[in-house]
Design an enzyme around this catalytic site. Sequence first.
Site, PDB file in Angstrom:
ATOM      1  N   LYS A 200     -13.976  11.152 -10.950  1.00  0.00           N
ATOM      2  CA  LYS A 200     -14.893  12.285 -10.787  1.00  0.00           C
ATOM      3  C   LYS A 200     -15.516  12.619 -12.139  1.00  0.00           C
ATOM      4  CE  LYS A 200     -12.444  14.436  -6.914  1.00  0.00           C
ATOM      5  NZ  LYS A 200     -13.337  14.639  -5.786  1.00  0.00           N
ATOM      6  N   ASP A 253       0.722  13.659  -1.434  1.00  0.00           N
ATOM      7  CA  ASP A 253      -0.686  13.333  -1.181  1.00  0.00           C
ATOM      8  C   ASP A 253      -1.587  13.733  -2.342  1.00  0.00           C
ATOM      9  OD1 ASP A 253      -2.737  12.420   0.659  1.00  0.00           O
ATOM     10  OD2 ASP A 253      -3.329  14.523   0.892  1.00  0.00           O
ATOM     11  N   HIS A 258      -3.258  12.603  -7.856  1.00  0.00           N
ATOM     12  CA  HIS A 258      -4.498  13.184  -8.388  1.00  0.00           C
ATOM     13  C   HIS A 258      -4.251  14.282  -9.424  1.00  0.00           C
ATOM     14  CE1 HIS A 258      -6.261  10.979  -5.212  1.00  0.00           C
ATOM     15  NE2 HIS A 258      -6.146  11.856  -4.246  1.00  0.00           N
TER      16      HIS A 258
HETATM   17  C1  BG6 Z   1      -7.085  12.168  -0.743  1.00  0.00           C
HETATM   18  C2  BG6 Z   1      -6.038  12.821   0.123  1.00  0.00           C
HETATM   19  O1  BG6 Z   1      -6.482  11.302  -1.661  1.00  0.00           O
HETATM   20  O2  BG6 Z   1      -7.808  13.173  -1.431  1.00  0.00           O
HETATM   21  C3  BG6 Z   1      -6.695  13.784   1.093  1.00  0.00           C
HETATM   22  O3  BG6 Z   1      -5.304  11.830   0.828  1.00  0.00           O
HETATM   23  C4  BG6 Z   1      -7.549  14.771   0.355  1.00  0.00           C
HETATM   24  O4  BG6 Z   1      -5.709  14.453   1.886  1.00  0.00           O
HETATM   25  C5  BG6 Z   1      -8.495  14.060  -0.588  1.00  0.00           C
HETATM   26  O5  BG6 Z   1      -8.292  15.509   1.326  1.00  0.00           O
HETATM   27  C6  BG6 Z   1      -9.227  15.053  -1.452  1.00  0.00           C
HETATM   28  O6  BG6 Z   1     -10.220  14.397  -2.177  1.00  0.00           O
HETATM   29  P1  BG6 Z   1     -11.528  15.151  -2.629  1.00  0.00           P
HETATM   30  O7  BG6 Z   1     -12.258  14.157  -3.469  1.00  0.00           O
HETATM   31  O8  BG6 Z   1     -12.273  15.526  -1.375  1.00  0.00           O
HETATM   32  O9  BG6 Z   1     -11.074  16.353  -3.371  1.00  0.00           O
END
Ligand code: BG6
Length: 508
Positions: A200, A253, A258
């Site tokens: 991002k 998740d 992340h």
């Molecule tokens: C994914 C998860 O990795 O990231 C999802 O498995 C989540 O559950 C998503 O909704 C969120 O990504 P972003 O880019 O929409 O914040």
Amino acid sequence: MAEPDLLSDPLRFERRVPPCAVVIFGANGDLTKRKLLPALYRLAYERRLPPAFAMLGNSRTNMDDDQFRAKMRESVQEFLENSPFDEDLWTSFAQKLFYVAGDINDPAMYKAVSDRLAEIEVSQKTEGNVLFYLSTQPSFYAGVVEGIGQAGLHNGAGWRRVVIEKPFGHDLTSSRELDRRIHAVLPENDVYRIDHYLGKETVQNILAFRFGNGIFEPLWNRRYINNVQITAAESIGVEGRGAYYQEAGALRDMIQNHLSQVMATIAMEPPAFFEPNAVRDERAKLLRSIRILKPSEVGQNAVAGQYGPARIGGAEVPGFREEPGVAPDARTDTYAAMTFHIDNWRWAGVPFYIRSGKRMPKRVTDIAIRFNAAPLSLFPGGGADPAVAPNLLIVRIQPEEGISLRFLSKHPGSGMKLRPVSMDFNYGSSFGSRTPTAYETLLVDAMSGDATLYTRQDMVEASWKAVQPVLDDWGERKFNFPNYDAGTWGPKESDEMLGRNGHTWRVP
Ligand code: BG6
């Protein structure tokens, strides 16, 4: 006259992508449809793909190239984000898409991929460079890499790399086992573990903000920073992914991958060079400095939540246990919050609070860095109290991408009344241009051999280690779920966790 080359424009290359083929396993799946194909198409639109490019899709569904192209066209039209769909470009781009049907457990499928790649190498002049993208169910990752190895696809005239989607393992033990099986086929340098948060723009900008400027870094430590809060809230529920999500939960998740990576980017030391392993070394070092909680410390430092049904904006929203594919007694955390302690010289004593949840009041991901209050209050009765309205630096990852700094200012008029105001940087108004999606950035990087924004084995392992005591504890625990209503900011225990340190969650 020669046909104009609609796919490439060497003058517009920001980074040179070499000739290559991208093989997508799981090409009939959701990720390919929503993210990968729109990203590749957009790169073509931006003239960032080389003329010698091809994409070969695989899944079990029987289709020929034309049927696959028609399907991909629908996906691109549906999921392309703020970009026009260009018919001429599509016609030219679609000629670069190919398809092989077959089961990923069947060695014959890898042979078919190998034969098709050999043809593509000649017809599309891809020079034997191949990026394999594993967009299958996670339980197939190791098997696909072994299939690639047995068919000899990991060796060829050019480079061979494998991109692996998250989740990388289900816990520390399974992630190590996955590494062991992958490394039996490929060296670590050719393994690209994707974490799309690192792609991002706003997350990459943290590095520019911290290390491109001289004014913030001197303050970036325990002497001036009181606590850091990272929030990733989603207003949506599990959106048809009930079966997957039931096994995963918010901690696995979002936080293990992340948000740990975001924390590492906020908290790491400056790298000596902006070079893939130098940057990744610093992220890894930070992740290894996270204190591993003792079982007795988990209750004080981690909170699980699960949403129950509620009425939001006049509509009935089901609870998690009523979602399709979810068991009526599911113990899944749809909300998780953790306090991380980073045991190094820069951060000792500064809590990093991380929370993530589904069905929160709104979709927002941001980082709030709270600075210490001024040592004494010079303006008695002056309105906002520095202790109540501290200096805050907010990094807005999404939406409304930007950075703002909150400080106290004199309210106009007689007397010294203070109130909080903000200095704001907003991507949209400062740059005006469309920002590439994370998948565009990360695909270009993988095709170009730049792993800076990909996670490495040691990083993934360190972040599993940091959450493993919590997973172990939660595996045994009896939860009183649901414990927050859909459309709210999570269970009260999460507020209590911060309250014990005299802190409160900021409302984004
Ligand atoms: C994914 C998860 O990795 O990231 C999802 O498995 C989540 O559950 C998503 O909704 C969120 O990504 P972003 O880019 O929409 O914040």
